[in-house]
Scaffold this motif. Structure first.
Motif, PDB file in Angstrom:
ATOM      1  N   GLU A  24      48.127  32.179  46.541  1.00 65.32           N
ATOM      2  CA  GLU A  24      49.333  33.353  45.370  1.00 65.32           C
ATOM      3  C   GLU A  24      49.774  34.385  46.269  1.00 65.32           C
ATOM      4  O   GLU A  24      50.600  34.723  45.468  1.00 65.32           O
ATOM      5  CB  GLU A  24      48.384  33.369  44.664  1.00 65.32           C
ATOM      6  CG  GLU A  24      48.521  32.748  43.383  1.00 65.32           C
ATOM      7  CD  GLU A  24      47.259  33.042  41.807  1.00 65.32           C
ATOM      8  OE1 GLU A  24      47.721  34.073  41.477  1.00 65.32           O
ATOM      9  OE2 GLU A  24      46.167  32.933  41.394  1.00 65.32           O
ATOM     10  N   GLY A  25      49.429  34.834  47.382  1.00 66.80           N
ATOM     11  CA  GLY A  25      50.206  35.914  48.160  1.00 66.80           C
ATOM     12  C   GLY A  25      49.627  37.469  47.509  1.00 66.80           C
ATOM     13  O   GLY A  25      49.000  37.383  46.281  1.00 66.80           O
ATOM     14  N   ALA A  26      50.569  38.022  47.743  1.00 66.51           N
ATOM     15  CA  ALA A  26      50.478  39.680  47.279  1.00 66.51           C
ATOM     16  C   ALA A  26      51.172  39.569  45.540  1.00 66.51           C
ATOM     17  O   ALA A  26      50.622  40.490  44.691  1.00 66.51           O
ATOM     18  CB  ALA A  26      51.901  40.827  47.886  1.00 66.51           C
ATOM     19  N   ALA A  27      51.476  38.576  45.107  1.00 64.18           N
ATOM     20  CA  ALA A  27      52.385  38.604  43.543  1.00 64.18           C
ATOM     21  C   ALA A  27      50.755  38.056  42.544  1.00 64.18           C
ATOM     22  O   ALA A  27      50.952  38.438  41.806  1.00 64.18           O
ATOM     23  CB  ALA A  27      53.037  37.177  43.423  1.00 64.18           C
ATOM     24  N   ALA A  28      49.668  38.061  43.389  1.00 70.43           N
ATOM     25  CA  ALA A  28      48.350  37.617  42.388  1.00 70.43           C
ATOM     26  C   ALA A  28      48.257  38.572  41.670  1.00 70.43           C
ATOM     27  O   ALA A  28      47.509  39.042  40.815  1.00 70.43           O
ATOM     28  CB  ALA A  28      47.129  37.283  43.893  1.00 70.43           C
ATOM     29  N   ILE A  29      48.448  39.932  42.812  1.00 77.76           N
ATOM     30  CA  ILE A  29      47.649  41.106  41.514  1.00 77.76           C
ATOM     31  C   ILE A  29      48.895  41.328  40.880  1.00 77.76           C
ATOM     32  O   ILE A  29      48.879  42.107  39.514  1.00 77.76           O
ATOM     33  CB  ILE A  29      47.874  42.643  42.999  1.00 77.76           C
ATOM     34  CG1 ILE A  29      47.423  43.460  42.100  1.00 77.76           C
ATOM     35  CG2 ILE A  29      49.143  43.367  43.599  1.00 77.76           C
ATOM     36  CD1 ILE A  29      46.394  44.472  42.892  1.00 77.76           C
ATOM     37  N   GLU A  30      50.043  41.594  41.203  1.00 75.13           N
ATOM     38  CA  GLU A  30      51.515  41.353  39.390  1.00 75.13           C
ATOM     39  C   GLU A  30      50.721  40.794  38.145  1.00 75.13           C
ATOM     40  O   GLU A  30      51.046  40.969  37.948  1.00 75.13           O
ATOM     41  CB  GLU A  30      52.307  40.832  39.840  1.00 75.13           C
ATOM     42  CG  GLU A  30      53.111  41.332  41.408  1.00 75.13           C
ATOM     43  CD  GLU A  30      54.511  41.221  41.778  1.00 75.13           C
ATOM     44  OE1 GLU A  30      54.435  40.312  41.066  1.00 75.13           O
ATOM     45  OE2 GLU A  30      54.709  41.681  42.681  1.00 75.13           O
TER      46      GLU A  30
ATOM     47  N   ARG B 169      51.102  50.407  51.048  1.00 73.02           N
ATOM     48  CA  ARG B 169      51.144  49.239  53.016  1.00 73.02           C
ATOM     49  C   ARG B 169      51.046  47.761  51.415  1.00 73.02           C
ATOM     50  O   ARG B 169      51.489  47.957  50.486  1.00 73.02           O
ATOM     51  CB  ARG B 169      50.370  50.048  53.495  1.00 73.02           C
ATOM     52  CG  ARG B 169      48.785  49.662  51.946  1.00 73.02           C
ATOM     53  CD  ARG B 169      47.991  50.386  52.578  1.00 73.02           C
ATOM     54  NE  ARG B 169      46.269  50.971  51.975  1.00 73.02           N
ATOM     55  CZ  ARG B 169      45.688  50.429  51.054  1.00 73.02           C
ATOM     56  NH1 ARG B 169      46.477  49.485  50.432  1.00 73.02           N
ATOM     57  NH2 ARG B 169      45.071  50.585  49.964  1.00 73.02           N
ATOM     58  N   ASP B 170      50.331  47.540  52.086  1.00 77.16           N
ATOM     59  CA  ASP B 170      50.502  45.978  51.716  1.00 77.16           C
ATOM     60  C   ASP B 170      48.947  46.219  51.079  1.00 77.16           C
ATOM     61  O   ASP B 170      47.906  46.621  50.976  1.00 77.16           O
ATOM     62  CB  ASP B 170      50.166  44.971  52.554  1.00 77.16           C
ATOM     63  CG  ASP B 170      51.862  44.352  53.281  1.00 77.16           C
ATOM     64  OD1 ASP B 170      52.960  44.727  52.587  1.00 77.16           O
ATOM     65  OD2 ASP B 170      51.653  43.976  54.518  1.00 77.16           O
ATOM     66  N   VAL B 171      49.591  44.996  49.997  1.00 78.78           N
ATOM     67  CA  VAL B 171      47.884  45.100  48.811  1.00 78.78           C
ATOM     68  C   VAL B 171      46.723  44.943  49.855  1.00 78.78           C
ATOM     69  O   VAL B 171      47.119  43.387  50.392  1.00 78.78           O
ATOM     70  CB  VAL B 171      48.110  43.934  47.938  1.00 78.78           C
ATOM     71  CG1 VAL B 171      47.254  43.289  47.049  1.00 78.78           C
ATOM     72  CG2 VAL B 171      49.327  44.899  47.056  1.00 78.78           C
ATOM     73  N   THR B 172      45.961  44.929  49.458  1.00 76.06           N
ATOM     74  CA  THR B 172      44.487  44.088  50.371  1.00 76.06           C
ATOM     75  C   THR B 172      43.646  43.423  49.690  1.00 76.06           C
ATOM     76  O   THR B 172      43.885  43.769  48.300  1.00 76.06           O
ATOM     77  CB  THR B 172      43.926  45.577  50.586  1.00 76.06           C
ATOM     78  OG1 THR B 172      43.708  46.373  49.932  1.00 76.06           O
ATOM     79  CG2 THR B 172      44.796  46.195  51.841  1.00 76.06           C
ATOM     80  N   PRO B 173      42.869  43.015  50.109  1.00 78.91           N
ATOM     81  CA  PRO B 173      41.822  42.279  49.197  1.00 78.91           C
ATOM     82  C   PRO B 173      40.410  43.474  47.992  1.00 78.91           C
ATOM     83  O   PRO B 173      40.710  43.310  47.154  1.00 78.91           O
ATOM     84  CB  PRO B 173      40.665  41.507  50.035  1.00 78.91           C
ATOM     85  CG  PRO B 173      41.210  40.910  50.544  1.00 78.91           C
ATOM     86  CD  PRO B 173      42.593  42.784  51.300  1.00 78.91           C
ATOM     87  N   GLU B 174      40.873  44.803  48.810  1.00 81.95           N
ATOM     88  CA  GLU B 174      39.883  45.460  47.705  1.00 81.95           C
ATOM     89  C   GLU B 174      40.575  46.228  46.489  1.00 81.95           C
ATOM     90  O   GLU B 174      39.829  46.589  45.449  1.00 81.95           O
ATOM     91  CB  GLU B 174      39.334  46.934  48.771  1.00 81.95           C
ATOM     92  CG  GLU B 174      38.735  46.471  50.021  1.00 81.95           C
ATOM     93  CD  GLU B 174      39.050  45.639  51.537  1.00 81.95           C
ATOM     94  OE1 GLU B 174      40.607  45.555  51.299  1.00 81.95           O
ATOM     95  OE2 GLU B 174      38.317  45.462  52.091  1.00 81.95           O
ATOM     96  N   ASP B 175      42.000  46.156  46.949  1.00 86.11           N
ATOM     97  CA  ASP B 175      42.840  46.849  45.970  1.00 86.11           C
ATOM     98  C   ASP B 175      42.459  45.081  44.565  1.00 86.11           C
ATOM     99  O   ASP B 175      42.827  45.984  43.433  1.00 86.11           O
ATOM    100  CB  ASP B 175      44.555  46.774  45.965  1.00 86.11           C
ATOM    101  CG  ASP B 175      44.942  47.903  46.858  1.00 86.11           C
ATOM    102  OD1 ASP B 175      44.001  48.793  46.903  1.00 86.11           O
ATOM    103  OD2 ASP B 175      45.394  47.638  48.695  1.00 86.11           O
ATOM    104  N   MET B 176      42.375  44.409  45.550  1.00 91.15           N
ATOM    105  CA  MET B 176      42.639  43.202  44.023  1.00 91.15           C
ATOM    106  C   MET B 176      41.778  42.707  43.506  1.00 91.15           C
ATOM    107  O   MET B 176      41.863  43.619  42.045  1.00 91.15           O
ATOM    108  CB  MET B 176      42.381  41.388  44.731  1.00 91.15           C
ATOM    109  CG  MET B 176      42.540  40.319  43.786  1.00 91.15           C
ATOM    110  SD  MET B 176      44.207  40.336  43.238  1.00 91.15           S
ATOM    111  CE  MET B 176      44.651  38.924  42.608  1.00 91.15           C
ATOM    112  N   VAL B 177      40.572  43.307  44.143  1.00 87.25           N
ATOM    113  CA  VAL B 177      39.117  43.643  43.568  1.00 87.25           C
ATOM    114  C   VAL B 177      39.178  44.585  42.481  1.00 87.25           C
ATOM    115  O   VAL B 177      38.312  44.541  41.134  1.00 87.25           O
ATOM    116  CB  VAL B 177      37.559  43.361  44.448  1.00 87.25           C
ATOM    117  CG1 VAL B 177      36.579  43.952  43.976  1.00 87.25           C
ATOM    118  CG2 VAL B 177      37.595  42.119  45.595  1.00 87.25           C
ATOM    119  N   MET B 178      39.706  46.230  43.205  1.00 89.35           N
ATOM    120  CA  MET B 178      39.401  47.869  41.753  1.00 89.35           C
ATOM    121  C   MET B 178      40.482  46.598  40.873  1.00 89.35           C
ATOM    122  O   MET B 178      40.108  47.575  39.458  1.00 89.35           O
ATOM    123  CB  MET B 178      39.841  48.228  42.854  1.00 89.35           C
ATOM    124  CG  MET B 178      38.291  48.738  43.580  1.00 89.35           C
ATOM    125  SD  MET B 178      38.492  50.338  44.300  1.00 89.35           S
ATOM    126  CE  MET B 178      40.301  49.704  45.673  1.00 89.35           C
ATOM    127  N   ALA B 179      41.738  46.899  41.423  1.00 88.07           N
ATOM    128  CA  ALA B 179      42.468  46.206  39.717  1.00 88.07           C
ATOM    129  C   ALA B 179      42.173  45.138  38.469  1.00 88.07           C
ATOM    130  O   ALA B 179      42.635  45.283  37.368  1.00 88.07           O
ATOM    131  CB  ALA B 179      43.957  45.867  40.648  1.00 88.07           C
TER     132      ALA B 179
END
Length: 68
Positions: free
Chosen positions: A58-64, A28-38
Motif C-alpha cells: 500500500e505504500g506510505a499511504a497505509a498509515i493514513e 522522514r519517511d514512515v517506517t515499519p516501526e511507525d506503522m506498528v506503533m500507530a
C-alpha cells in the motif's frame, strides 16, 4: 518598589505557541516501526514483518488508513 518585566505582566493566554509545535509531521519517511506503533501494537519482529508487507503493498499511504 518592584518592577515587573513584560513577561511577568503577561497572562498565560497572551503567549503564542510557535507553529512548529502545533503541527507535527514526520521529518522522514514512515517506517515499519511507525506503522506498528500507530496501531498500538508492540514492536516485535512479527508485527514489523506485518508492517513491512502492508507498506510494500500500500505504500506510505497505509498509515493514513489508520488515522481517524
Amino acid at each position: 518598589m518592584s518592577r515587573s518585566t513584560p513577561e511577568e505582566s503577561m497572562s498565560p493566554d497572551d503567549y503564542c505557541t510557535p507553529d512548529a509545535l502545533l503541527h507535527t509531521a514526520p521529518s522522514r519517511d514512515v517506517t515499519p516501526e511507525d506503522m506498528v506503533m500507530a496501531t498500538g501494537r508492540d514492536v516485535t519482529p512479527k508485527n514489523l514483518d506485518w508492517a513491512r508487507r502492508k507498506m510494500e503493498t500500500e505504500g506510505a499511504a497505509a498509515i493514513e488508513k489508520l488515522l481517524p
